[in-house]
Design a protein around this motif. Structure first.
Motif, PDB file in Angstrom:
ATOM      1  N   ALA A 222      58.570  37.814  40.956  1.00  0.00           N
ATOM      2  CA  ALA A 222      57.407  38.485  40.372  1.00  0.00           C
ATOM      3  C   ALA A 222      56.207  38.250  41.271  1.00  0.00           C
ATOM      4  O   ALA A 222      55.976  37.123  41.725  1.00  0.00           O
ATOM      5  CB  ALA A 222      57.121  37.952  38.968  1.00  0.00           C
ATOM      6  N   VAL A 223      55.454  39.296  41.537  1.00  0.00           N
ATOM      7  CA  VAL A 223      54.282  39.176  42.399  1.00  0.00           C
ATOM      8  C   VAL A 223      53.060  39.738  41.680  1.00  0.00           C
ATOM      9  O   VAL A 223      53.170  40.629  40.851  1.00  0.00           O
ATOM     10  CB  VAL A 223      54.482  39.914  43.745  1.00  0.00           C
ATOM     11  CG1 VAL A 223      55.700  39.375  44.485  1.00  0.00           C
ATOM     12  CG2 VAL A 223      54.599  41.416  43.544  1.00  0.00           C
ATOM     13  N   SER A 224      51.911  39.181  42.031  1.00  0.00           N
ATOM     14  CA  SER A 224      50.671  39.620  41.410  1.00  0.00           C
ATOM     15  C   SER A 224      49.563  39.734  42.438  1.00  0.00           C
ATOM     16  O   SER A 224      49.389  38.829  43.263  1.00  0.00           O
ATOM     17  CB  SER A 224      50.226  38.618  40.334  1.00  0.00           C
ATOM     18  OG  SER A 224      48.924  38.935  39.848  1.00  0.00           O
ATOM     19  N   PRO A 225      48.802  40.817  42.394  1.00  0.00           N
ATOM     20  CA  PRO A 225      47.568  40.842  43.183  1.00  0.00           C
ATOM     21  C   PRO A 225      46.544  39.947  42.514  1.00  0.00           C
ATOM     22  O   PRO A 225      46.758  39.434  41.407  1.00  0.00           O
ATOM     23  CB  PRO A 225      47.148  42.313  43.122  1.00  0.00           C
ATOM     24  CG  PRO A 225      47.686  42.784  41.805  1.00  0.00           C
ATOM     25  CD  PRO A 225      48.979  42.041  41.611  1.00  0.00           C
ATOM     26  N   GLY A 226      45.411  39.761  43.175  1.00  0.00           N
ATOM     27  CA  GLY A 226      44.297  39.086  42.538  1.00  0.00           C
ATOM     28  C   GLY A 226      43.455  40.130  41.812  1.00  0.00           C
ATOM     29  O   GLY A 226      43.979  40.970  41.091  1.00  0.00           O
ATOM     30  N   PHE A 227      42.148  40.091  42.012  1.00  0.00           N
ATOM     31  CA  PHE A 227      41.255  41.096  41.420  1.00  0.00           C
ATOM     32  C   PHE A 227      41.361  42.332  42.313  1.00  0.00           C
ATOM     33  O   PHE A 227      40.766  42.391  43.391  1.00  0.00           O
ATOM     34  CB  PHE A 227      39.834  40.557  41.361  1.00  0.00           C
ATOM     35  CG  PHE A 227      38.956  41.249  40.362  1.00  0.00           C
ATOM     36  CD1 PHE A 227      39.165  42.577  39.993  1.00  0.00           C
ATOM     37  CD2 PHE A 227      37.893  40.565  39.779  1.00  0.00           C
ATOM     38  CE1 PHE A 227      38.350  43.210  39.068  1.00  0.00           C
ATOM     39  CE2 PHE A 227      37.060  41.189  38.850  1.00  0.00           C
ATOM     40  CZ  PHE A 227      37.289  42.502  38.494  1.00  0.00           C
ATOM     41  N   LEU A 228      42.127  43.306  41.865  1.00  0.00           N
ATOM     42  CA  LEU A 228      42.525  44.421  42.719  1.00  0.00           C
ATOM     43  C   LEU A 228      41.467  45.522  42.767  1.00  0.00           C
ATOM     44  O   LEU A 228      41.029  46.021  41.722  1.00  0.00           O
ATOM     45  CB  LEU A 228      43.845  45.006  42.212  1.00  0.00           C
ATOM     46  CG  LEU A 228      44.535  46.025  43.115  1.00  0.00           C
ATOM     47  CD1 LEU A 228      45.046  45.361  44.385  1.00  0.00           C
ATOM     48  CD2 LEU A 228      45.697  46.679  42.369  1.00  0.00           C
TER      49      LEU A 228
END
Length: 326
Positions: A222-228
């Protein structure tokens, strides 16, 4: 399917490891590639040489419930091809099982396997603004709450269930779940129960699929950007990519914002990593961590770590400028 854009693949089933295009010959599906992180992920996989099937609900002929006509999956496919890959746009509602089956059957027919599956399905931001944030679960309109779970969980499960039999034909299957937050950051409540469930579910999907794919030499992460700084977020603040810092006056944490390219570069590097299973299988990670591990940076040369910044300054009370986390 008559609106699809198909650029023939001339490198079918012939992967090699040229350093400038380490994913040449690899077949990828980016589910939810109309805009934002999904579009950037598709383009970067193409830049690394992959053939990329891109799906979404907004086409040049039809707009989804998100209500944006300015980005389409046809345009995404063209950007993939322009970057050096092969882009193939297939209009697909991933809540429609028959459409997803048809998509998987097409990839099977044309390629015989799938190497990379990126589940970036969402499209629920309009519901967050309208009826979720700032409300208890029982105050949230039930129809909106259940729609969030459909968009953020059910669509992911349908796509995984139908595409995984094709994915495990690969010699190195990679399943990527895109979400908002990591297992560490999401130990905090995500403001509303429906949203919390929708954004934690992909982390558990990756964990569970990591167990199931291990015997196939596969990786689920699972991957997540930060404040995109997605197209929608820029529109929300009334800024562009060129003057995005003007939005900091409205939202101070936007100072740590990152472009979709940052996550995309990290995931493309992960996809090309021969040791990715040992490093990432069953885990969750962020664009900031991927940037550190693979030495990749955002378009402006920075390496933002939004989750560390938010943890330290918003929750920890530390006084520190965003530049210290870039």
């Amino acid at each position: 399917m008559n609106e699809e854009t198909h650029v023939p693949n001339t490198a079918r089933n012939t992967p090699h490891t040229h350093p400038d295009a380490p994913l040449t010959g690899r077949i990828a599906l980016v589910a939810g590639a109309t805009r934002g992180a999904g579009r950037a992920l598709a383009v970067e996989l193409g830049r690394s040489g992959a053939t990329v099937y891109v799906t979404g609900r907004t086409t040049r002929a039809r707009v989804s419930e998100v209500g944006r006509s300015t980005e389409t999956i046809e345009e995404t496919a063209e950007l993939v091809t322009a970057a050096g890959g092969t882009g193939i746009a297939v209009p697909t509602d991933h809540l429609d099982e028959e459409r997803v089956r048809a998509l998987v059957d097409r990839i099977d027919r044309e390629q015989g396997r799938l190497d990379i599956l990126v589940n970036d399905l969402w499209g629920g931001d309009h519901l967050l603004i309208r009826s979720v944030f700032g409300k208890k679960s029982w105050e949230t309109p039930l129809a909106d709450g259940l729609r969030i779970l459909e968009l953020g969980v059910r669509s992911h499960m349908i796509t995984a269930a139908l595409a995984l039999p094709l994915l495990i034909r690969s010699d190195a299957p990679l399943h990527v779940e895109v979400t908002d937050g990591t297992a560490a950051s999401n130990r905090r409540y995500r403001e509303n129960l429906y949203y919390d469930l929708a954004k934690n579910a992909p982390i558990r999907i990756a964990y569970g699929l990591g167990e199931e794919l291990a015997e196939y030499g596969g990786t689920a992460v699972a991957v997540s950007p930060g404040f995109l700084r997605s197209e929608q977020m820029l529109t929300h603040f009334g800024v562009t990519e060129e003057n995005w810092r003007d939005a900091i006056a409205q939202e101070p944490t936007f100072a740590i914002a990152e472009s979709p390219l940052f996550l995309a570069r990290g995931v493309a590097a992960l996809a090309a990593d021969p040791d990715r299973a040992a490093r990432w299988n069953g885990k969750s990670t962020s664009s900031g961590e991927l940037g550190r591990v693979y030495d990749v940076r955002d378009a402006d040369g920075s390496r933002p770590d939004a989750w560390a910044f938010i943890e330290d300054t918003v929750y920890g009370g530390k006084e520190a400028p965003a530049e210290d986390y870039r």
